[in-house]
Scaffold this motif. Structure first.
Motif, PDB file in Angstrom:
ATOM      1  N   ALA A 182     -23.829 -72.182  95.014  1.00  0.00           N
ATOM      2  CA  ALA A 182     -25.244 -72.482  95.245  1.00  0.00           C
ATOM      3  C   ALA A 182     -25.351 -73.805  95.998  1.00  0.00           C
ATOM      4  CB  ALA A 182     -26.000 -72.555  93.916  1.00  0.00           C
ATOM      5  N   ASP A 183     -25.657 -73.730  97.277  1.00  0.00           N
ATOM      6  CA  ASP A 183     -25.717 -74.914  98.142  1.00  0.00           C
ATOM      7  C   ASP A 183     -27.154 -75.446  98.170  1.00  0.00           C
ATOM      8  OD1 ASP A 183     -25.351 -76.890  99.971  1.00  0.00           O
ATOM      9  OD2 ASP A 183     -24.794 -75.600 101.641  1.00  0.00           O
ATOM     10  N   GLU A 184     -27.383 -76.537  97.436  1.00  0.00           N
ATOM     11  CA  GLU A 184     -28.726 -77.140  97.345  1.00  0.00           C
ATOM     12  C   GLU A 184     -29.781 -76.060  97.074  1.00  0.00           C
ATOM     13  OE1 GLU A 184     -29.361 -80.350  97.462  1.00  0.00           O
ATOM     14  OE2 GLU A 184     -27.806 -81.337  98.646  1.00  0.00           O
ATOM     15  N   PRO A 185     -29.673 -75.320  95.969  1.00  0.00           N
ATOM     16  CA  PRO A 185     -30.565 -74.170  95.763  1.00  0.00           C
ATOM     17  C   PRO A 185     -32.024 -74.549  95.521  1.00  0.00           C
ATOM     18  CG  PRO A 185     -29.275 -74.587  93.788  1.00  0.00           C
ATOM     19  CD  PRO A 185     -28.745 -75.500  94.846  1.00  0.00           C
ATOM     20  N   THR A 186     -32.298 -75.827  95.217  1.00  0.00           N
ATOM     21  CA  THR A 186     -33.684 -76.218  94.919  1.00  0.00           C
ATOM     22  C   THR A 186     -34.192 -77.280  95.890  1.00  0.00           C
ATOM     23  OG1 THR A 186     -32.912 -77.881  93.334  1.00  0.00           O
ATOM     24  CG2 THR A 186     -33.384 -75.681  92.474  1.00  0.00           C
ATOM     25  N   ILE A 212     -19.952 -70.923  88.594  1.00  0.00           N
ATOM     26  CA  ILE A 212     -20.943 -71.406  89.564  1.00  0.00           C
ATOM     27  C   ILE A 212     -20.496 -72.752  90.114  1.00  0.00           C
ATOM     28  CG2 ILE A 212     -23.337 -72.153  89.903  1.00  0.00           C
ATOM     29  CD1 ILE A 212     -24.154 -70.213  87.690  1.00  0.00           C
ATOM     30  N   LEU A 213     -20.482 -72.871  91.431  1.00  0.00           N
ATOM     31  CA  LEU A 213     -20.257 -74.149  92.108  1.00  0.00           C
ATOM     32  C   LEU A 213     -21.616 -74.620  92.611  1.00  0.00           C
ATOM     33  CD1 LEU A 213     -18.304 -76.307  93.170  1.00  0.00           C
ATOM     34  CD2 LEU A 213     -18.039 -74.938  95.244  1.00  0.00           C
ATOM     35  N   LEU A 214     -22.146 -75.653  91.959  1.00  0.00           N
ATOM     36  CA  LEU A 214     -23.504 -76.129  92.236  1.00  0.00           C
ATOM     37  C   LEU A 214     -23.439 -77.368  93.118  1.00  0.00           C
ATOM     38  CD1 LEU A 214     -26.512 -75.706  91.586  1.00  0.00           C
ATOM     39  CD2 LEU A 214     -26.185 -77.092  89.534  1.00  0.00           C
ATOM     40  N   ILE A 215     -23.871 -77.220  94.376  1.00  0.00           N
ATOM     41  CA  ILE A 215     -23.796 -78.304  95.353  1.00  0.00           C
ATOM     42  C   ILE A 215     -25.132 -79.043  95.392  1.00  0.00           C
ATOM     43  CG2 ILE A 215     -23.437 -78.841  97.791  1.00  0.00           C
ATOM     44  CD1 ILE A 215     -21.774 -76.288  97.995  1.00  0.00           C
ATOM     45  N   SER A 216     -25.072 -80.367  95.309  1.00  0.00           N
ATOM     46  CA  SER A 216     -26.311 -81.144  95.308  1.00  0.00           C
ATOM     47  C   SER A 216     -26.032 -82.580  95.733  1.00  0.00           C
ATOM     48  CB  SER A 216     -26.938 -81.124  93.904  1.00  0.00           C
ATOM     49  OG  SER A 216     -28.116 -81.900  93.867  1.00  0.00           O
ATOM     50  N   HIS A 217     -27.069 -83.270  96.200  1.00  0.00           N
ATOM     51  CA  HIS A 217     -26.975 -84.709  96.481  1.00  0.00           C
ATOM     52  C   HIS A 217     -27.514 -85.517  95.305  1.00  0.00           C
ATOM     53  CE1 HIS A 217     -31.112 -83.633  97.638  1.00  0.00           C
ATOM     54  NE2 HIS A 217     -31.405 -84.849  97.231  1.00  0.00           N
ATOM     55  N   ASP A 218     -28.077 -84.834  94.306  1.00  0.00           N
ATOM     56  CA  ASP A 218     -28.736 -85.486  93.168  1.00  0.00           C
ATOM     57  C   ASP A 218     -27.828 -85.410  91.944  1.00  0.00           C
ATOM     58  OD1 ASP A 218     -30.362 -86.390  91.154  1.00  0.00           O
ATOM     59  OD2 ASP A 218     -32.131 -85.275  91.785  1.00  0.00           O
ATOM     60  N   LEU A 219     -27.110 -86.481  91.663  1.00  0.00           N
ATOM     61  CA  LEU A 219     -26.173 -86.501  90.545  1.00  0.00           C
ATOM     62  C   LEU A 219     -26.887 -86.311  89.211  1.00  0.00           C
ATOM     63  CD1 LEU A 219     -23.328 -86.965  89.399  1.00  0.00           C
ATOM     64  CD2 LEU A 219     -23.791 -89.422  89.430  1.00  0.00           C
TER      65      LEU A 219
END
Length: 329
Positions: A182-186, A212-219
C-alpha cells in the motif's frame, strides 16, 4: 522462512552519460502475516523499492540485488516471464492516486470483473460471466461498500477519492494476494477516511493473514497499524526494528528527527511551539552526497560520514550510522 527476503537492493537510473544510484543497497525482510511500515520523506526511494518488488519499473531503471527471494525462490535466477507469473499471483499493489490509476473510460464494475482471476471461475462462458459479476460484488462488500449498485455502474470521476481507494483495494484483492503493498494509501484524504482505510487494511491482515507493506511519510500514523518499521532516507537504509523500538528508542539521528517532529512525541511542549526539524532538504538525484547521504543535514556528522556506514544489528534492531544514538539511552 521469510516471505520476502531482499539483500542489498540497488536501483540505478540509466540516463545520460552517468547512471544515477537512486536506491543504494537497501535490505528488506517480511514474514507471513506481518504488517511492516516503510517510512521516509518524499524522494527517499520508497515507491521505487515497492515498484521493483512488483516488477513494474520501465527499462530506464536497472535493478540489482545480492538476494531477491520470494518464499525461498531466488527470483533473480528466473526469467522475466517466470518472475512476473509468481509476483502477479502472490503480490498486489495499491498506488498513491486511485483516480489516476483507474481507467476513466470504463465503469468500476467492468474494471473489477476484468481483475477477477479466471482460475476462480468454472463452467461454460455464460456461467463465467455471472460468476465474474458475483465476484466483483463480493469484492466490493469485502472492502466495505455495501450499496454496490451505484458503484458498479459508475465511472471513477463520479466517486469520491475514498471510494476510489476502496475500489483499488478491491481490485488488488481480486487475485487473493499473499502480500499487499500500500503506497501512501491515504494521501490527501480527510482523517475520518484515513482511519477507515487503515482499519480495512488491518482487518485484511487479521482475518486473511495477509502481509502488508505500508508505505508512508508519516511515522506517527504508521505506528498505530504496524508491527515493524523500516526507515529510508535518500535511497539509503537508515534503521529497522519493531514499531516500539523505532518510535520509543530510535538509534539513527534521522529517525530521531522524524519522531521529534511528531506531536505525539512532544506532548509536553507548550502550545504553538515549533517542532524539531532538520535543516535543509532531501538532496536531488543529480547531486547526491557521498557516503552517508544524511551527512550535510545531520547534527552528529563527522569526518567518517564521507564513507557509507555499515548496518549494525542490536538484537534485531538494525541501524546504519557511524555515530548512532544507541549509547545515549
Amino acid at each position: 522462512m521469510n516471505l520476502l527476503d531482499i539483500r542489498n537492493l540497488s536501483i540505478e537510473l540509466v540516463s545520460g552519460n552517468k547512471p544515477i544510484l537512486a536506491v543504494d543497497r537497501v535490505s528488506l525482510c517480511m514474514k507471513e502475516g506481518e504488517v511492516r511500515g516503510l517510512v521516509g520523506e518524499s524522494g527517499s526511494g520508497k515507491s521505487l523499492l515497492a515498484q521493483a518488488i512488483v516488477g513494474v519499473l520501465d527499462d530506464k531503471w536497472q535493478v540489482d540485488a545480492d538476494r531477491f527471494h520470494w518464499r525461498g525462490t531466488d527470483l533473480l535466477r528466473l526469467s522475466l516471464e517466470e518472475r512476473k507469473a509468481i509476483i502477479s499471483k502472490d503480490v498486489a499493489m495499491i498506488f498513491q492516486e486511485p483516480m489516476a490509476c483507474l481507467d476513466p473510460t470504463t465503469t468500476i464494475g467492468e474494471q473489477l470483473e476484468e481483475a477477477v482471476d479466471s482460475r476462480q471461475l468454472s463452467g461454460y462462458f455464460w456461467q463465467k460471466r455471472q460468476q465474474r459479476k458475483a465476484a466483483a460484488i463480493k469484492l466490493l462488500h469485502k472492502v466495505g461498500i455495501k450499496h454496490h449498485e451505484f458503484c458498479i455502474r459508475s465511472y471513477p470521476h463520479q466517486l469520491t477519492e475514498a471510494l476510489c481507494q476502496r475500489v483499488m483495494i478491491a481490485i488488488a484483492l481480486a487475485t487473493r494476494p499473499v502480500l499487499l503493498i500500500a503506497d501512501e494509501p491515504t494521501a490527501a484524504m480527510e482523517s475520518s477516511n484515513q482511519g477507515q482505510i487503515f482499519r480495512l487494511l488491518a482487518s485484511l491482515n487479521q482475518l486473511k493473514n495477509m502481509s502488508i507493506l505500508l508505505i508512508s511519510h508519516d511515522l506517527e500514523n504508521v505506528t498505530h497499524w504496524t508491527n515493524t518499521i523500516t526507515v529510508m532516507y535518500s535511497g539509503q537504509f537508515v534503521e529497522a526494528g519493531t514499531t516500539e523500538q523505532i518510535f520509543n528508542r530510535p538509534f539513527h539521528p534521522y529517525t530521531r528527527a522524524l519522531v521529534d517532529s511528531s506531536p505525539k512525541a512532544n506532548m509536553l511542549l507548550p502550545a504553538k511551539s515549533r517542532l524539531m526539524t532538520l535543516p535543509g532538504s532531501i538532496p536531488i538525484l543529480q547531486h547526491l552526497p557521498i557516503g552517508c547521504r544524511l551527512g550535510p543535514r545531520c547534527p552528529r556528522a563527522q569526518q567518517a560520514c564521507v564513507q557509507a556506514p555499515k548496518v549494525k544489528n542490536h538484537h534485531g534492531h538494525q541501524v546504519s550510522c557511524h555515530y548512532s544514538l544507541k549509547d545515549t539511552y
